[in-house]
Write an enzyme that holds these catalytic residues in place. Structure first.
Site, PDB file in Angstrom:
ATOM      1  N   TYR A 176       0.774  -1.112   0.047  1.00  0.00           N
ATOM      2  CA  TYR A 176      -0.072   0.116   0.044  1.00  0.00           C
ATOM      3  C   TYR A 176       0.893   1.672  -0.432  1.00  0.00           C
ATOM      4  O   TYR A 176       0.605   2.590  -0.782  1.00  0.00           O
ATOM      5  CB  TYR A 176      -1.346  -0.215   1.587  1.00  0.00           C
ATOM      6  N   GLU A 209      -1.273 -30.258   7.549  1.00  0.00           N
ATOM      7  CA  GLU A 209      -1.233 -29.365   6.410  1.00  0.00           C
ATOM      8  C   GLU A 209      -2.912 -28.587   6.972  1.00  0.00           C
ATOM      9  O   GLU A 209      -2.832 -27.027   6.559  1.00  0.00           O
ATOM     10  CB  GLU A 209      -1.797 -30.459   5.550  1.00  0.00           C
ATOM     11  N   ASP A 261      -3.365 -34.341   2.989  1.00  0.00           N
ATOM     12  CA  ASP A 261      -3.555 -35.258   1.782  1.00  0.00           C
ATOM     13  C   ASP A 261      -3.036 -35.933   1.078  1.00  0.00           C
ATOM     14  O   ASP A 261      -1.656 -35.525   1.433  1.00  0.00           O
ATOM     15  CB  ASP A 261      -4.549 -34.081   1.441  1.00  0.00           C
TER      16      ASP A 261
END
Length: 382
Positions: free
Chosen positions: A123, A216, A269
Site C-alpha cells: 500500500y 496440513e 492429504d
C-alpha cells in the site's frame, strides 16, 4: 555490467552456494549503498551505459539439493546462475525500476528502525509509485529480486513474515520479559505464531513431547487440539493452514534444533498438493531458494499414504484436478523427491485419484487420533 556483477558477487565471492542470511541493519544498509554507488559509477563512466541488474536465477533449472553430511536434513539451494532486470528491455524495464523503489523503501524502514508486512509495503508503494506497483504479486516478486541482489533475507530488509501458523500441545513458550505460555492450555485455537522472526529466534522453549506433528489443514489441527491428542501421544501440533508461511517454517526449524531427538511427522492429504506442502517443510521452496536452508527440517510422511486408502470408502475418493496434475509434473521433474515419495506420487497419477484426511471420519470423529497413534506405534512413516 561486468563491474556491477562482480561487485555484487563480492558479498559471497568465496561461497560455492548462493544464499541469503539474516543480517544486522547496518550491513544491509551498506549493501544497498554499495549497489547504488556501483550504479552511479556505471552512469558516470567515460562510456556510460544503463546497467542490467544481475539477480540470482530462482527457476527450477538453477536449483540444487544439498545432502546433509552429519544430519538427515537436506535443503534446496540456488547455484551461481543469473537472470537480469534491464531498463533497456521493454518487458523488464518496470521490473528494473521496482527493484530500486523497493530498496529505497527498505532503506527508509531500516533507518527508522521499523518493521512492516508485505501488505503494508504494497500500500505504501501503491500510493508512492502507482505507475510501477499495481498488485501485491509485483511487490512480493520484487522483494525476492532485492533478496537475490543483496543476498540478505526479507527479515533483514525490515519486512516481517505474515503468519497464519498455530501451535498447540506439550510446549511451553516464553517471549523475552513475558509470562510463560502453555500451548496445551490454548484450546482448539492454539497459540498464534508471530510473524516477527526476531521474536521467534529469542523464544525460550521447553517440552516433554516425544513427537512434533505437522498438520496440513486448520480444521484437522482444531480437531486434534480439541481431542487433546497430545495427552495420548505426547506431542506438539503445528499448522500453517495449508502452504507453509515463513514464520511457521522458522518456528518448526527452531524446534527441530531445540529438540533434535523429536521426530517430525507430517499429516497431509493424499494428493500432489499435500506432498508439495510436506516437501516445502522438508526441503524449502524453489522461489525462496536463497533462504530455503534456513527453514529445512527432517520431516517424515506419516499419512495419508497409499497404504491408508483401504481405510477410506471409495465414494470419498475424488478425481485429480488439472492443478493436481500440474503440481505432480513439477514434483516429478524435481531433483529433491526421494524414491518412495516418487512411488506415492506415481500411484496418485496412475489411479487419477486424491484422498483427504477428513475421509477418515467415516470411522467416527475420534478415529483420527487412533489412526495417528497406530502409525506412530508401528513406526509407519517415511
Amino acid at each position: 555490467m561486468d563491474d556491477f556483477c562482480n561487485s555484487s558477487m563480492r558479498f559471497f565471492a568465496d561461497q560455492q552456494l548462493c544464499y541469503a542470511d539474516i543480517l544486522p541493519p547496518h550491513e544491509v544498509r551498506a549493501r544497498i549503498q554499495v549497489a547504488v554507488l556501483n550504479f552511479l559509477k556505471i552512469l558516470n563512466s567515460p562510456n556510460p551505459a544503463i546497467s542490467n541488474l544481475p539477480l540470482v536465477n530462482r527457476k527450477l533449472s538453477n536449483s540444487r539439493v544439498s545432502q546433509g553430511m552429519f544430519t538427515d536434513v537436506s535443503w534446496i539451494f540456488l547455484s551461481h546462475s543469473f537472470c537480469t532486470r534491464s531498463l533497456t528491455r521493454a518487458n523488464a524495464s518496470k521490473a528494473f525500476i521496482r527493484v530500486w523503489k523497493v530498496m529505497e523503501m527498505c532503506l527508509q524502514i531500516l533507518l527508522q528502525e521499523k518493521r512492516v508486512t508485505q501488505r503494508e509495503l504494497f500500500y505504501k508503494l501503491l500510493c508512492d509509485s502507482p505507475d510501477y506497483f499495481s498488485s501485491q504479486l509485483q511487490v512480493n516478486r520484487t522483494i525476492q529480486d532485492v533478496v537475490a541482489l543483496l543476498r540478505c533475507s526479507r527479515y533483514s530488509l525490515g519486512i516481517m513474515a505474515s503468519s497464519r501458523g498455530l501451535v498447540a500441545g506439550r510446549l511451553l513458550l516464553q517471549e523475552p520479559n513475558q509470562e510463560v505460555v502453555d500451548c496445551s492450555a490454548c484450546g482448539s485455537s492454539g497459540y498464534t505464531i508471530s510473524g516477527d522472526l526476531h521474536l521467534l529466534e529469542n523464544l525460550l522453549m521447553k517440552t516433554d513431547a516425544r513427537y512434533i506433528i505437522v498438520v496440513e489443514k486448520h480444521a484437522i489441527f482444531q480437531r486434534l487440539a480439541e481431542d487433546r491428542i497430545f495427552n495420548h501421544i505426547p506431542s506438539i501440533l503445528i499448522t500453517a493452514k495449508g502452504y507453509p508461511d515463513i514464520a511457521t517454517r522458522f518456528l518448526l526449524h527452531r524446534m527441530n534444533w531445540a529438540f533434535p531427538d523429536l521426530p517430525i511427522l507430517a499429516l497431509v492429504d493424499w494428493n500432489p498438493a499435500g506432498l508439495a506442502i510436506l516437501c516445502t517443510y522438508k526441503f524449502g521452496s524453489i522461489g525462496m531458494g536463497l533462504e530455503a536452508y534456513k527453514y529445512a527440517c527432517n520431516v517424515m510422511w506419516l499419512g495419508l499414504r497409499g497404504d491408508d486408502l483401504q481405510l477410506i470408502p471409495e465414494q470419498s475418493l475424488a478425481p485429480l484436478k488439472p492443478r493436481d496434475l500440474q503440481i505432480a509434473k513439477s514434483l516429478i521433474s524435481s531433483k529433491i523427491l526421494q524414491e518412495n515419495y516418487r512411488e506415492e506420487l506415481a500411484l496418485m497419477v496412475e489411479r487419477g485419484q486424491r484422498a483427504e484426511i477428513e475421509a477418515l471420519f467415516f470411522h467416527g470423529y475420534d478415529y483420527l487420533g487412533k489412526f495417528i497413534e497406530k502409525k506412530i506405534v508401528q513406526g509407519n512413516y517415511i
